[in-house]
Structures are given as structure tokens and as C-alpha cells.
Scaffold this motif. Structure first.
Motif: not given
Length: 383
Positions: A238-250
Motif C-alpha cells: 500500500w505504501v507504493i499506492d500512497l506514494l503515487s497518490a501524493f505524487n499526483t496530488g490525489d
């Protein structure tokens, strides 16, 4: 340190006679190389010999050094000597004794800069992990940094220095420094050479440090790093998904994942900080997605995207401007902000696709202007 307690050859003969069969040939080779003064061959043999399982008990390696290696230590390549010593010091029961031994070794190799740096790294590890002396460790870290800055290129010591520094920053809770240092450490080694457990641990802690670190907004750099692959298929994926969310400001995805990230103490405790960071990244993403001539953002648009009250939008924009994440001007009367620049970041595939679309649009506009000039150019020239 005291000199050898007995003649080196007598020591080797005694060890050969009392050792298991698989070690007897190695002892014989050591004796042969020593007798023939083949220091290079002896160094290579010792470098592998000290790692033998049979010698990793009691004071076997300490006795080997005191009774044999010490007699010709100045004839060994200094860096190779310290690599051997790095294994020997594990057998000292008292960390103070290990530090004293390392001080002695430093006096013997003081003319070799790289070897001195490695000795200091070994001292730092003992001070930090065994004696819990953070202040003394920081002094070591600063000293080694100065030494390595004076060396050309990346040496074998750089990786171990960055690993020591990362442990110090982790112990002190300096998330941004830890994040940057571990990335440098991983850049000095082959990630595939780490154990699966170490890869997962580095990836997980790096992810948390990236989220919590002050000034860390280029999350695409970490998302593109191969060490994150170790989290796939694990309970920490889930850490990868959370990083992706932050990276795109989601922010919607961030909210949806709260049951996952709130289970981590540091993330739950610093929730306000996380929300501020993802809001800033959301603003950056909004700016990035706009064409350069269409970057007038309404406060109401920003409020909707970031899920912030309208009254808090101006403060958010001011923070983004102050941190150099974007450049622009606020129009308080119209309730808009005109963005002229956004901080460059490593882009993921979706962001690259968005940029490609804008490039296609720009090319179409350029082509339209070119066609217009071809059609109307004659009229302009004859005015």
C-alpha cells in the motif's frame, strides 16, 4: 597493542594441527605465503579466511590478529587491512575495546585517506548502535564527509558512510535527511545484492521518510527506484499506492487509504502535516496539467481540488510560493492566482502522457499559425 605473543610460524603450525580438516589447508597456505613474504597473496587469502564460519566464535579472530597479522600489518594494503579488521572487531565483547583497537589501526594506516575514512565509519557504527552516543556519531559523520569530499569519484567507503549516516538520521527522526541519504546509499550498491528482507525494510522506511520529509516533493524519483519493487506482493504494498497518490496530488485516494496509513504511528500522528503536503502537491499538479498560457487558477477551483475551505486557499498558495514549488502572482480582488512556473519533478507514465497531449496541442497551434502566415503573409508584406 602488545606485540605477537609467539612466533607467527609456530602459531600457524599449532592452529593447523588443532583445526578441523577443512581449515588445515588454509592454515598451511597462510604459513607458506608468510614464509615467502608474498604479501599480496597473503592479503587476498586472509580477506576470505577471516569470514570462515569456524572462526566466528570466541576470540579466534582477535588471536589471529594479535599472533599473526599484526606482525606484518604495515605490509598489507591499508584499505584491505581495515576490511579484515571490520570482521575482527565483531569479537570484542566490550565496545570500548573495539574502539581502542580501531584507534590503534587508524594510527597504522593514517597515510591512506580511504582507509582512515572506513575506520571512522566502523567507529561510528559502534558509537551509534552499541553505545547510543549520537553526538559522537555526528562528529564522525561530519569528519568522514569532509574526507570523502576530497576523494575523486565513488569509493567502496561511500556506501558504508551513507548507511551509517542514514541510521543516525533515522535515530534522530530527521526524515528528509534520512530519505536523501538512503537514496545515495542505494546508488552506491547493487540493490539486487541486498537480502529480500533488507530491500523491503529500505523501501518501507524510504516511503515513510518521503511522505514525512520536509521539502521532499519529488516523489517520482522514489517511485521510479527499483527498490520499491520489493514491496509488491507484501503486506506493505500500500505504501507504493500512497506514494503515487501524493505524487499526483490525489486527495480522494489519500482519504480512501486512511485505514491503511493511519495504522502507522508516525503517519497517524503527523496527519495534519501529510494533508498540507498532499495539498501542495495537488496545487503543483493542477499547475502542471495546465497549458502555459492557461494557468490562471481560481481560488474556488483550488478549494475544490484540495478539499480545503476557500479561506485557506490563499495561505496554501503562499506556502507553495515561499517553498519555491511554484512561481506566480496572487490576485486577491479576482480571487485567482496566475502561475508562471512549477518545480520540475520526475514524472510517472500518466504525467508523461499528459505532457505529450499538451505538446500535441501546442504543435497543432503552431501549425495553425504557420498556415495562417502562409495564407495571409502576402497581405502583411504588401501593407
Amino acid at each position: 597493542m602488545a606485540g605477537p605473543s609467539r612466533d607467527a610460524n609456530q602459531y600457524l603450525t599449532a592452529k593447523q594441527n588443532s583445526s578441523p580438516a577443512e581449515l588445515q589447508q588454509d592454515w598451511a597456505l597462510l604459513e607458506e605465503y608468510h614464509s615467502k613474504k608474498l604479501w599480496h597473496q597473503l592479503t587476498i587469502k586472509l580477506s576470505s579466511f577471516v569470514k570462515h564460519d569456524e572462526l566466528q566464535k570466541g576470540r579466534e579472530l582477535i588471536e589471529l590478529y594479535e599472533n599473526f597479522i599484526q606482525g606484518f600489518e604495515t605490509k598489507i594494503n591499508p584499505l584491505a587491512l581495515v576490511e579484515i579488521v571490520a570482521i575482527v572487531i565483531r569479537q570484542y565483547e566490550k565496545p570500548q575495546d573495539a574502539l581502542k583497537f580501531l584507534e590503534y589501526i587508524e594510527s597504522r594506516i593514517k597515510n591512506n585517506t580511504e582507509a582512515v575514512a572506513l575506520v571512522k565509519v566502523l567507529q561510528g557504527n559502534i558509537l551509534l548502535q552499541e553505545l547510543k552516543d549520537a553526538e559522537a556519531t555526528k562528529v564522525i559523520i561530519d569528519d568522514v564527509e569532509k574526507i570523502l569530499d576530497g576523494l575523486d569519484g565513488i569509493t567502496t567507503v561511500h556506501g558504508r558512510y551513507y548507511l551509517l549516516a542514514s541510521k543516525y538520521f533515522q535515530a534522530k527522526g530527521h526524515h528528509a535527511d534520512y530519505y536523501r541519504t538512503v537514496l545515495r546509499y542505494l546508488g552506491c550498491i547493487e540493490v539486487s545484492e541486498l537480502s529480500a528482507t533488507d530491500q523491503v525494510q529500505h523501501a518501507f522506511l524510504l516511503g515513510l521518510a518521503a511522505l514525512l520529509g520536509e521539502g521532499v516533493y519529488n516523489l517520482g524519483e522514489l517511485l521510479a527506484h527499483p527498490v520499491l519493487d520489493s514491496l509488491k506482493g507484501t503486506s506493505s504494498s500500500w505504501v507504493i499506492d500512497l506514494l503515487s497518490a501524493f505524487n499526483t496530488g490525489d486527495i480522494a485516494k489519500f482519504e480512501a487509504m486512511k485505514p491503511k496509513w493511519s495504522a502507522v504511528g508516525d503517519l497517524a500522528r503527523l496527519e495534519v502535516k501529510l494533508r498540507q503536503k498532499i495539498s501542495l502537491l495537488c496545487l503543483m499538479e493542477m499547475t502542471f496539467k495546465r497549458a502555459s498560457n492557461k494557468r490562471d487558477l481560481k481560488f474556488s477551483e483550488i478549494s475544490e481540488a484540495t478539499q480545503l475551505p476557500l479561506d485557506n486557499v490563499e495561505l496554501l498558495v503562499m506556502k507553495a510560493l515561499a517553498q519555491g514549488l511554484v512561481k506566480g502572482a496572487i490576485d486577491q480582488v479576482d480571487g485567482t492566482v496566475h502561475m508562471t512556473w512549477v518545480q520540475p519533478r520526475v514524472l510517472d507514465k500518466q504525467q508523461i502522457a499528459s505532457m505529450a497531449e499538451r505538446l500535441d496541442s501546442w504543435c497543432t497551434e503552431v501549425q495553425s499559425v504557420e498556415t495562417l502566415l502562409e495564407d495571409k503573409g502576402h497581405d502583411f508584406l504588401t501593407l
